[in-house]
Design a protein around this motif. Sequence first.
Motif, PDB file in Angstrom:
ATOM      1  N   UNK A 159     -12.754 -12.392  -3.347  1.00  0.00           N
ATOM      2  CA  UNK A 159     -11.804 -11.934  -4.368  1.00  0.00           C
ATOM      3  C   UNK A 159     -10.486 -11.455  -3.754  1.00  0.00           C
ATOM      4  N   UNK A 160      -9.469 -11.466  -4.582  1.00  0.00           N
ATOM      5  CA  UNK A 160      -8.198 -10.858  -4.186  1.00  0.00           C
ATOM      6  C   UNK A 160      -7.493 -10.311  -5.416  1.00  0.00           C
ATOM      7  N   UNK A 161      -6.722  -9.267  -5.186  1.00  0.00           N
ATOM      8  CA  UNK A 161      -5.779  -8.803  -6.191  1.00  0.00           C
ATOM      9  C   UNK A 161      -4.400  -9.191  -5.688  1.00  0.00           C
ATOM     10  N   UNK A 162      -3.502  -9.463  -6.629  1.00  0.00           N
ATOM     11  CA  UNK A 162      -2.185  -9.899  -6.165  1.00  0.00           C
ATOM     12  C   UNK A 162      -1.094  -9.433  -7.125  1.00  0.00           C
ATOM     13  N   UNK A 163       0.039  -9.175  -6.534  1.00  0.00           N
ATOM     14  CA  UNK A 163       1.184  -8.711  -7.325  1.00  0.00           C
ATOM     15  C   UNK A 163       2.407  -9.523  -6.938  1.00  0.00           C
ATOM     16  N   UNK A 164       3.078 -10.065  -7.941  1.00  0.00           N
ATOM     17  CA  UNK A 164       4.374 -10.714  -7.683  1.00  0.00           C
ATOM     18  C   UNK A 164       5.431  -9.613  -7.639  1.00  0.00           C
ATOM     19  N   UNK A 165       6.141  -9.555  -6.539  1.00  0.00           N
ATOM     20  CA  UNK A 165       7.066  -8.448  -6.301  1.00  0.00           C
ATOM     21  C   UNK A 165       8.407  -8.771  -6.961  1.00  0.00           C
ATOM     22  N   UNK A 189      -2.700  -9.086  -2.082  1.00  0.00           N
ATOM     23  CA  UNK A 189      -1.644 -10.035  -1.727  1.00  0.00           C
ATOM     24  C   UNK A 189      -0.342  -9.630  -2.423  1.00  0.00           C
ATOM     25  N   UNK A 190       0.709  -9.489  -1.643  1.00  0.00           N
ATOM     26  CA  UNK A 190       2.044  -9.279  -2.216  1.00  0.00           C
ATOM     27  C   UNK A 190       2.758 -10.625  -2.183  1.00  0.00           C
ATOM     28  N   UNK A 191       3.090 -11.128  -3.365  1.00  0.00           N
ATOM     29  CA  UNK A 191       3.703 -12.466  -3.468  1.00  0.00           C
ATOM     30  C   UNK A 191       5.207 -12.347  -3.645  1.00  0.00           C
ATOM     31  N   UNK A 192       5.915 -13.142  -2.898  1.00  0.00           N
ATOM     32  CA  UNK A 192       7.377 -13.162  -3.053  1.00  0.00           C
ATOM     33  C   UNK A 192       7.746 -13.709  -4.423  1.00  0.00           C
ATOM     34  N   UNK A 193       8.745 -13.123  -4.993  1.00  0.00           N
ATOM     35  CA  UNK A 193       9.275 -13.574  -6.283  1.00  0.00           C
ATOM     36  C   UNK A 193      10.350 -14.630  -6.042  1.00  0.00           C
ATOM     37  N   UNK A 194      10.167 -15.786  -6.658  1.00  0.00           N
ATOM     38  CA  UNK A 194      11.202 -16.814  -6.574  1.00  0.00           C
ATOM     39  C   UNK A 194      11.730 -17.015  -7.987  1.00  0.00           C
ATOM     40  N   UNK A 195      12.980 -16.657  -8.232  1.00  0.00           N
ATOM     41  CA  UNK A 195      13.490 -16.739  -9.601  1.00  0.00           C
ATOM     42  C   UNK A 195      13.297 -18.138 -10.183  1.00  0.00           C
ATOM     43  N   UNK A 227      -8.664  -3.712   2.691  1.00  0.00           N
ATOM     44  CA  UNK A 227      -9.195  -4.297   3.925  1.00  0.00           C
ATOM     45  C   UNK A 227      -8.198  -5.274   4.551  1.00  0.00           C
ATOM     46  N   UNK A 228      -7.628  -6.138   3.707  1.00  0.00           N
ATOM     47  CA  UNK A 228      -6.634  -7.102   4.202  1.00  0.00           C
ATOM     48  C   UNK A 228      -5.413  -7.032   3.295  1.00  0.00           C
ATOM     49  N   UNK A 229      -4.247  -6.946   3.913  1.00  0.00           N
ATOM     50  CA  UNK A 229      -2.990  -6.977   3.148  1.00  0.00           C
ATOM     51  C   UNK A 229      -2.272  -8.252   3.568  1.00  0.00           C
ATOM     52  N   UNK A 230      -2.037  -9.132   2.601  1.00  0.00           N
ATOM     53  CA  UNK A 230      -1.388 -10.403   2.944  1.00  0.00           C
ATOM     54  C   UNK A 230      -0.028 -10.495   2.266  1.00  0.00           C
ATOM     55  N   UNK A 231       0.943 -10.992   3.001  1.00  0.00           N
ATOM     56  CA  UNK A 231       2.247 -11.290   2.418  1.00  0.00           C
ATOM     57  C   UNK A 231       2.292 -12.789   2.174  1.00  0.00           C
ATOM     58  N   UNK A 232       2.609 -13.175   0.960  1.00  0.00           N
ATOM     59  CA  UNK A 232       2.617 -14.608   0.626  1.00  0.00           C
ATOM     60  C   UNK A 232       4.030 -15.013   0.211  1.00  0.00           C
ATOM     61  N   UNK A 233       4.569 -15.955   0.919  1.00  0.00           N
ATOM     62  CA  UNK A 233       5.883 -16.479   0.531  1.00  0.00           C
ATOM     63  C   UNK A 233       7.050 -15.688   1.055  1.00  0.00           C
ATOM     64  N   UNK A 234       6.794 -14.670   1.869  1.00  0.00           N
ATOM     65  CA  UNK A 234       7.916 -13.880   2.434  1.00  0.00           C
ATOM     66  C   UNK A 234       8.314 -14.453   3.784  1.00  0.00           C
TER      67      UNK A 234
END
Length: 234
Positions: A159-165, A189-195, A227-234
């Motif tokens: 599982x993962x939780x994720x937020x679009x920043x 997961x912190x996801x980069x926001x792409x307009x 446990x794991x912090x992932x940056x996605x798209x940054x």
Amino acid sequence: MNIRGLQKTSLLDFPGGICATLFVGGCNLRCRYCHNKDLVLNHTALPYYPPHEIITFLQKRSSLLDGVCISGGEPTLRGVETMLPFLTAVKNVGLKVKLDTNGTRPAVVGKLIQAGVLDYIAVDIKGPWEKYPLITGVDIDPGTVKETVALLKGCASRQEFRTTVVPGLLTAADLLWIAKEIEGCPKYVLQQYRPPAAPIDPAFSAGQPFSHEKIRQVAETCRQYVHVLELRGF
Ligand code: SF4
């Protein structure tokens, strides 16, 4: 299932695997920055993929795939009665199932977990609970998402939780608040926001995303809670 989109191959939607991604039409939220506007507001005008044709496609393709990602829109709006037979058919092909959900239907998620048809669950946390109406554009009870968070705490599926920043809607303090709220979870997961070119709220077609430097600082403060912090798209 109201499948309105098919990506035959994705290297991104199923962590550690190759998957096909299905896009289910319709959503109960109206996130202002949503990049799937047609899938949310105009899905009946999009091509329709009958479930039996999707299963036939997956059977032919099964040797090339690890799994299927069921995304949206919001798939859980289809209900357990519709989802369970379809996901069981996908599992019978020999493929794993990942569910992308906004977390507002905990009863559906709970029953699918119980039935053993979910191998991976990704839940969006849009922001601090009190910001849900502002971010999602509807008067939603965030208690339902909170219930889904609690449900996953006792669940063995990956599982993962994720937020679009999203700049202008979320602050560094908000992201830290979320990390504390989901404390102990396997992955955040912190996801980069792409307009998007045409989001639900046109005001969000522009905006200055968080810089790499800023998100790295935020990630450092959040990391201690998960446990794991992932940056996605940054
Ligand atoms: S971003 Fe929001 S409105 Fe768009 S599909 Fe996801 S939950 Fe629905």
